[in-house]
Every structure is written in structure tokens, then in C-alpha cells.
Scaffold this motif. Structure first.
Motif, PDB file in Angstrom:
ATOM      1  N   THR A 107       1.307  -1.497  -0.574  1.00  0.00           N
ATOM      2  CA  THR A 107      -0.073   0.158   0.061  1.00  0.00           C
ATOM      3  C   THR A 107       0.628   1.183   0.034  1.00  0.00           C
ATOM      4  O   THR A 107       0.359   2.721  -0.559  1.00  0.00           O
ATOM      5  N   LEU A 108       1.980   1.477   0.806  1.00  0.00           N
ATOM      6  CA  LEU A 108       2.681   2.556   1.036  1.00  0.00           C
ATOM      7  C   LEU A 108       2.793   2.745  -0.485  1.00  0.00           C
ATOM      8  O   LEU A 108       3.425   3.834  -1.345  1.00  0.00           O
ATOM      9  N   PRO A 109       4.200   1.807  -1.891  1.00  0.00           N
ATOM     10  CA  PRO A 109       4.036   2.422  -2.623  1.00  0.00           C
ATOM     11  C   PRO A 109       3.417   2.125  -3.452  1.00  0.00           C
ATOM     12  O   PRO A 109       3.408   3.617  -4.788  1.00  0.00           O
ATOM     13  N   LEU A 110       2.362   1.843  -3.411  1.00  0.00           N
ATOM     14  CA  LEU A 110       1.318   2.100  -4.515  1.00  0.00           C
ATOM     15  C   LEU A 110       0.475   2.907  -4.326  1.00  0.00           C
ATOM     16  O   LEU A 110      -0.045   3.646  -4.892  1.00  0.00           O
ATOM     17  N   VAL A 111       0.142   3.959  -3.149  1.00  0.00           N
ATOM     18  CA  VAL A 111      -0.163   5.191  -2.508  1.00  0.00           C
ATOM     19  C   VAL A 111       1.156   5.760  -3.584  1.00  0.00           C
ATOM     20  O   VAL A 111       0.064   7.280  -4.261  1.00  0.00           O
ATOM     21  N   ARG A 112       2.412   6.249  -3.873  1.00  0.00           N
ATOM     22  CA  ARG A 112       2.747   7.010  -4.314  1.00  0.00           C
ATOM     23  C   ARG A 112       3.064   6.904  -5.727  1.00  0.00           C
ATOM     24  O   ARG A 112       3.096   8.168  -6.556  1.00  0.00           O
ATOM     25  N   ALA A 113       2.423   6.008  -6.233  1.00  0.00           N
ATOM     26  CA  ALA A 113       2.537   5.425  -7.656  1.00  0.00           C
ATOM     27  C   ALA A 113       1.322   5.919  -8.234  1.00  0.00           C
ATOM     28  O   ALA A 113       1.574   6.712  -9.110  1.00  0.00           O
ATOM     29  N   CYS A 114       0.187   5.831  -7.032  1.00  0.00           N
ATOM     30  CA  CYS A 114      -1.438   6.216  -7.912  1.00  0.00           C
ATOM     31  C   CYS A 114      -0.616   8.128  -7.881  1.00  0.00           C
ATOM     32  O   CYS A 114      -1.850   8.540  -8.986  1.00  0.00           O
ATOM     33  N   VAL A 115      -0.440   8.411  -6.858  1.00  0.00           N
ATOM     34  CA  VAL A 115      -0.470  10.267  -6.918  1.00  0.00           C
ATOM     35  C   VAL A 115       0.040  10.414  -8.407  1.00  0.00           C
ATOM     36  O   VAL A 115      -0.415  11.984  -8.722  1.00  0.00           O
ATOM     37  N   GLU A 116       1.306   9.966  -8.385  1.00  0.00           N
ATOM     38  CA  GLU A 116       2.147  10.359  -9.511  1.00  0.00           C
ATOM     39  C   GLU A 116       1.727   9.980 -10.878  1.00  0.00           C
ATOM     40  O   GLU A 116       1.807  10.899 -11.936  1.00  0.00           O
ATOM     41  N   ALA A 117       0.793   8.489 -10.700  1.00  0.00           N
ATOM     42  CA  ALA A 117       0.384   8.920 -12.519  1.00  0.00           C
ATOM     43  C   ALA A 117      -0.808   9.091 -12.915  1.00  0.00           C
ATOM     44  O   ALA A 117      -1.106   9.778 -13.790  1.00  0.00           O
ATOM     45  N   GLY A 118      -1.893   9.698 -11.166  1.00  0.00           N
ATOM     46  CA  GLY A 118      -2.754  10.294 -10.862  1.00  0.00           C
ATOM     47  C   GLY A 118      -3.997   9.000 -10.944  1.00  0.00           C
ATOM     48  O   GLY A 118      -5.496  10.022 -11.160  1.00  0.00           O
ATOM     49  N   LEU A 119      -3.681   7.986 -11.041  1.00  0.00           N
ATOM     50  CA  LEU A 119      -4.580   6.649 -10.793  1.00  0.00           C
ATOM     51  C   LEU A 119      -5.564   6.953  -9.703  1.00  0.00           C
ATOM     52  O   LEU A 119      -4.886   8.116  -8.570  1.00  0.00           O
ATOM     53  N   PRO A 120      -7.392   7.225  -9.653  1.00  0.00           N
ATOM     54  CA  PRO A 120      -8.098   7.514  -8.245  1.00  0.00           C
ATOM     55  C   PRO A 120      -7.368   7.039  -7.056  1.00  0.00           C
ATOM     56  O   PRO A 120      -6.904   5.876  -7.429  1.00  0.00           O
ATOM     57  N   ILE A 121      -7.438   7.724  -5.821  1.00  0.00           N
ATOM     58  CA  ILE A 121      -7.042   6.704  -4.364  1.00  0.00           C
ATOM     59  C   ILE A 121      -7.418   7.370  -3.415  1.00  0.00           C
ATOM     60  O   ILE A 121      -7.941   8.518  -3.329  1.00  0.00           O
ATOM     61  N   PHE A 122      -8.290   6.509  -2.882  1.00  0.00           N
ATOM     62  CA  PHE A 122      -9.348   6.435  -1.857  1.00  0.00           C
ATOM     63  C   PHE A 122      -9.089   5.938  -0.524  1.00  0.00           C
ATOM     64  O   PHE A 122      -8.710   4.264  -1.057  1.00  0.00           O
ATOM     65  N   GLY A 123      -8.885   6.523   0.560  1.00  0.00           N
ATOM     66  CA  GLY A 123      -8.075   6.093   1.767  1.00  0.00           C
ATOM     67  C   GLY A 123      -9.259   5.781   2.814  1.00  0.00           C
ATOM     68  O   GLY A 123      -9.576   7.060   3.059  1.00  0.00           O
ATOM     69  N   LEU A 124      -9.700   5.329   3.411  1.00  0.00           N
ATOM     70  CA  LEU A 124     -10.526   4.872   4.649  1.00  0.00           C
ATOM     71  C   LEU A 124      -9.940   4.460   5.798  1.00  0.00           C
ATOM     72  O   LEU A 124      -9.323   3.628   5.948  1.00  0.00           O
ATOM     73  N   CYS A 125     -10.080   4.737   6.818  1.00  0.00           N
ATOM     74  CA  CYS A 125      -9.756   4.861   8.188  1.00  0.00           C
ATOM     75  C   CYS A 125      -8.412   4.229   8.183  1.00  0.00           C
ATOM     76  O   CYS A 125      -7.532   4.923   7.809  1.00  0.00           O
ATOM     77  N   ARG A 126      -7.367   3.104   8.009  1.00  0.00           N
ATOM     78  CA  ARG A 126      -6.197   2.609   7.966  1.00  0.00           C
ATOM     79  C   ARG A 126      -5.700   2.952   6.736  1.00  0.00           C
ATOM     80  O   ARG A 126      -4.481   4.060   6.752  1.00  0.00           O
ATOM     81  N   GLY A 127      -5.855   3.142   5.553  1.00  0.00           N
ATOM     82  CA  GLY A 127      -5.988   3.391   4.110  1.00  0.00           C
ATOM     83  C   GLY A 127      -6.136   4.968   4.766  1.00  0.00           C
ATOM     84  O   GLY A 127      -4.925   5.365   4.006  1.00  0.00           O
ATOM     85  N   PHE A 128      -6.236   5.881   4.539  1.00  0.00           N
ATOM     86  CA  PHE A 128      -6.255   7.005   5.515  1.00  0.00           C
ATOM     87  C   PHE A 128      -4.471   7.251   6.242  1.00  0.00           C
ATOM     88  O   PHE A 128      -4.381   8.518   5.835  1.00  0.00           O
ATOM     89  N   GLN A 129      -4.698   6.623   6.969  1.00  0.00           N
ATOM     90  CA  GLN A 129      -3.136   6.716   7.598  1.00  0.00           C
ATOM     91  C   GLN A 129      -2.289   5.874   7.144  1.00  0.00           C
ATOM     92  O   GLN A 129      -0.993   6.173   6.871  1.00  0.00           O
ATOM     93  N   GLU A 130      -2.219   5.037   6.197  1.00  0.00           N
ATOM     94  CA  GLU A 130      -1.317   5.146   4.913  1.00  0.00           C
ATOM     95  C   GLU A 130      -1.377   6.345   3.945  1.00  0.00           C
ATOM     96  O   GLU A 130       0.675   5.376   3.836  1.00  0.00           O
ATOM     97  N   MET A 131      -1.971   6.975   3.670  1.00  0.00           N
ATOM     98  CA  MET A 131      -1.853   7.849   2.819  1.00  0.00           C
ATOM     99  C   MET A 131      -0.529   8.842   3.208  1.00  0.00           C
ATOM    100  O   MET A 131       0.337   9.134   2.627  1.00  0.00           O
ATOM    101  N   ASN A 132      -1.150   9.157   4.695  1.00  0.00           N
ATOM    102  CA  ASN A 132      -0.660  10.029   5.678  1.00  0.00           C
ATOM    103  C   ASN A 132       1.459   9.677   5.483  1.00  0.00           C
ATOM    104  O   ASN A 132       1.868  10.398   5.720  1.00  0.00           O
TER     105      ASN A 132
END
Length: 276
Positions: free
Chosen positions: A95-120
Motif C-alpha cells: 500500500t505505501l508504494p501504491l499510494v505514491r505510484a497512484c499520486v504520480e500517475a494520477g490514478l484515483p485513490i481513496f483511503g478509509l481509516c487505516r487507508g487514510f493513515q497509509e496515505m499520510n
């Protein structure tokens, strides 16, 4: 068109203390299918089974779900303590590298609870191991008893920054949400903009500054009652519109633009029903 493929991050479990599995909660699947309008694609979050590169080729957006295990504090430079709880290093590795890859590519990403924390954490931020132990903070954890309806009941207000992404998505400065988490943001990572707070100051809603695509996270669980909840529905609808745009155009669509696209799609559906 064919529904966009939405990758939903799973969690590891063991049945009867002996049978390991990866699973995704039904409420996540239903929110993605019925509200976001996507094809739910359950992801075993383990680098021994999948890679970030493969997932990016297959999926048109990702939901980072909640989970019992927490992000390991090694990822933000702090030692693990008993207060940090259980960990899932395999999920962290996806998940951590996936967040960074999605942000750079522009793919939609939506973090919920733990996912919110993973994004941070993916953006270099840190977490408090236990919110309720902090002076002046409330207990945000799931009530230990009661029905699911009682445990996921709306429990506190979230106040949004005036004119921010969430204010514009919701059309309101304040909303009511559930709360079922122990940890929370301590220091925001680079590009992490905190737009929503609980009454005790706990961070509740973020967007990633400069991300071209949909990149939002919430500390609560909007997947619960997503079809009928006035706070959850616009979030999943906008996320789904962003994923459809990516599937068709291979180009990102920002959250606010996705919100407008979702409204346009809804108007077109209503018009088609009337003319049928």
C-alpha cells in the motif's frame, strides 16, 4: 461502458486458528459496486502474490480499506511499542508504494481509516499510536459491544475547511460521521492537507496537494451504509466518476471535477429513465 475495475485492498485473517485467508468486507464491495459503479477487484495485499506495477496495469482506481493491523512505525522512524498494536508488514509493502505510484500517475485513490493513515505515512507523515491516551482527546475506537448498526452509528461532527475539497463535495461545512479507529495523524506528510477535524482536534479528512487525480482520505468508515448516507454517497460517487474517466481516457480527474461528473451522470440517468 464496462465498469471501471476498482482494486480493494484486502486484509489477512486466520479462520479457526489454522486457515489463512485474504479478505475484503462486504460493505466495501457493495459501496464500490453500487455507489461508485465499479467492478470490485479484491487485492491480496502481499508482495509475494502481487506487485504494484501489475495492479497499476489492471485497475482504474484503488480503495485502501480499514483493518485491524496498523502501519508499522518503522515506516515513519519510530520504535514499535505495545500501544502500536498488531502489524501487517506485507500490506505495508504494497500500500505505501501504491499510494505514491497512484499520486504520480494520477490514478484515483481513496483511503478509509487505516487507508487514510497509509496515505499520510506514504507521504512521509507520522501517526499517534493511541488517540485516546492524548490529553484532551476522545476515545475514537469502535464500541466493544452492540450490533453493527450501533458500532457504526454516527458519533461525532467533522468540520471541514471553508471552500476546501470536502466542503465543495459535501456542500456543507459540518457533517456527522462514525468513528472506529485507535490511531491518527500526528504530523502530516508532504502534500498532505488536513481539511477535516473532529471536535477534539483529531484529523479526519485529507487530500494530497498537487495530485492530479482523485486522492482523498477519511479517518471514518464511509463504506457503511454508503448508498443511503448523505456523507458517504458523494465521496464514493465522485471516486467512481474519477475511475470511469481514467478507464476511458487514461487521464486523471481531480476530486471536485469528479464530483461534477458524477452529478452529470446522475442527471443523464434520470433523463434516460424518463424518456424510456
Amino acid at each position: 461502458m464496462t465498469r471501471p475495475v476498482i482494486g480493494i485492498i484486502g486484509n489477512q485473517h486466520v479462520i479457526d486458528d489454522r486457515y489463512p485467508l485474504h479478505g475484503v468486507g462486504r460493505m466495501n464491495l457493495e459501496a464500490v459496486s453500487t455507489v461508485a459503479g465499479g467492478l470490485p477487484y479484491m487485492i491480496p495485499a502481499d508482495p509475494a502474490l502481487v506487485s504494484v506495477e501489475e495492479l497499476m496495469r489492471v485497475c482504474h482506481g484503488f480503495v485502501l480499506t480499514g483493518g485491524r493491523a496498523n502501519v508499522h512505525p518503522d515506516h515513519y522512524g519510530e520504535p514499535a511499542t505495545e500501544a502500536h498494536g498488531a502489524f501487517d508488514p506485507a500490506r505495508d509493502a504494497i500500500t505505501l508504494p501504491l499510494v505514491r505510484a497512484c499520486v504520480e500517475a494520477g490514478l484515483p485513490i481513496f483511503g478509509l481509516c487505516r487507508g487514510f493513515q497509509e496515505m499520510n505515512v506514504a507521504m512521509g507523515g507520522t501517526l499517534y499510536p493511541e488517540i485516546r491516551d492524548l490529553p484532551g482527546r476522545d476515545n475514537h475506537r469502535m464500541p466493544p459491544d452492540g450490533t453493527l448498526e450501533e458500532q457504526f452509528a454516527l458519533r461525532h461532527v467533522v468540520s471541514f475547511a471553508d471552500g476546501g475539497v470536502f466542503h465543495r463535495l459535501m456542500g456543507a461545512r459540518e457533517v456527522m460521521t462514525n468513528t472506529l479507529h485507535g490511531q491518527g495523524i500526528k504530523t502530516p506528510g508532504a502534500r498532505v492537507v488536513i481539511e477535516g477535524h473532529a471536535p477534539d482536534g483529531t484529523a479526519e479528512a485529507i487530500h494530497l496537494q498537487g495530485a492530479e487525480g482523485f486522492a482523498l482520505g477519511v479517518q471514518w468508515h464511509p463504506e457503511w451504509n454508503a448508498a443511503d448516507d448523505p456523507v458517504s454517497r458523494p465521496l464514493f460517487a465522485a471516486f467512481g466518476a474519477a475511475a470511469r474517466h481514467w478507464a476511458l481516457e487514461r487521464r486523471p480527474l481531480a476530486a471536485v471535477d469528479a464530483h461534477e461528473a458524477a452529478h452529470s451522470e446522475a442527471r443523464e440517468r434520470r433523463a434516460a429513465l424518463k424518456s424510456a
